[in-house]
Scaffold this motif. Sequence first.
Motif, short mmCIF file in Angstrom:
data_model
loop_
_atom_site.label_atom_id
_atom_site.label_comp_id
_atom_site.label_asym_id
_atom_site.label_seq_id
_atom_site.Cartn_x
_atom_site.Cartn_y
_atom_site.Cartn_z
N ILE A 21 0.84 -1.20 0.00
CA ILE A 21 0.00 0.00 0.00
C ILE A 21 0.88 1.26 0.00
CG2 ILE A 21 -1.75 1.31 1.28
CD1 ILE A 21 -2.75 -1.46 2.32
N LEU A 22 1.97 1.22 0.76
CA LEU A 22 2.89 2.37 0.79
C LEU A 22 3.47 2.64 -0.60
CD1 LEU A 22 4.77 1.79 4.16
CD2 LEU A 22 3.33 3.75 3.59
N GLU A 23 3.79 1.57 -1.30
CA GLU A 23 4.32 1.72 -2.66
C GLU A 23 3.25 2.30 -3.59
OE1 GLU A 23 6.42 -0.90 -6.23
OE2 GLU A 23 5.78 -1.89 -4.38
N MET A 24 2.01 1.80 -3.46
CA MET A 24 0.92 2.35 -4.26
C MET A 24 0.72 3.83 -3.96
SD MET A 24 -2.05 -0.58 -4.12
CE MET A 24 -3.17 0.43 -5.10
N GLN A 25 0.79 4.16 -2.67
CA GLN A 25 0.59 5.55 -2.24
C GLN A 25 1.66 6.46 -2.85
OE1 GLN A 25 0.74 5.95 2.01
NE2 GLN A 25 0.65 8.18 1.98
N SER A 26 2.91 6.00 -2.85
CA SER A 26 4.00 6.83 -3.36
C SER A 26 3.91 7.03 -4.87
CB SER A 26 5.35 6.22 -2.99
OG SER A 26 5.55 4.99 -3.66
N ASN A 27 3.29 6.08 -5.57
CA ASN A 27 3.17 6.18 -7.03
C ASN A 27 1.89 6.86 -7.49
OD1 ASN A 27 5.61 4.82 -7.43
ND2 ASN A 27 4.64 2.81 -7.39
N ALA A 28 0.98 7.09 -6.55
CA ALA A 28 -0.32 7.65 -6.92
C ALA A 28 -0.29 9.17 -6.95
CB ALA A 28 -1.39 7.18 -5.94
N HIS A 29 -1.05 9.74 -7.85
CA HIS A 29 -1.14 11.19 -7.94
C HIS A 29 -2.44 11.71 -7.30
CE1 HIS A 29 2.33 11.12 -10.50
NE2 HIS A 29 1.73 10.29 -11.34
N ALA A 30 -3.23 10.79 -6.78
CA ALA A 30 -4.50 11.16 -6.16
C ALA A 30 -4.76 10.21 -4.99
CB ALA A 30 -5.64 11.09 -7.17
#
Length: 223
Positions: A21-30
Amino acid sequence: MAPEHLNLTPQQALSRLVPHILEMQSNAHARIAIGIAGGPGTGKSTLASEIVIMLNATHPGSAAVVPMDGFHIRHAKLEAMGQTDFKGAPHTFEGAEFVSFLHHLKSAKTAVSGPGYSRRIEDVVDNAFTIGPDVRVLVVEGNYLLLTEGPFAGVKPLLDYAVFIDVPRDLVQARLLKRHAEEGLFSEDRNRAHIERNDLPNYDLVRLSQDRADVVISLLTDH
């Protein structure tokens, strides 16, 4: 695509999910939404809360739980409908309102408050939580996040990642008996009848939706 199936202890599940989830969060723009689905008594609420605690330990204020349970139809309305015996079934939720709320939350730039559910009074509580503008990860938890029928079919497209929590049926039954007894609102006979008539059929229904998850985690626990 079929989901990944894993057999993990609750601690192993956290160790697997939080870095992802942390990786997803860092790659997300929203803002992103992570779904934690599963039948009643599978421990999804506890897992969702622990995920949020761990995410916030890394990035304070970045994650929050969004519970589906706040969208129960209010008890008085259920009584008028003659549906109190089936409280907790999909048709006893304001499913369309829940989907609309999630849709709004994903793009909201200001603080948004949402309803919760109190087992102490067996009813909805307004403004039980608030999602601040700095929250980047919504950890959405509930039984019916992956259903394909009715208004709940609108939830899955709003989830950026979906986790299904599976626990054996007999363990769920024991947990539900304990949970229903904790507040002392009803007799053991009533609780047992409600679980057989309502909770376990809901558990069976929810299990049919697990293939829509990105990952299915069978939680290894003995209580």
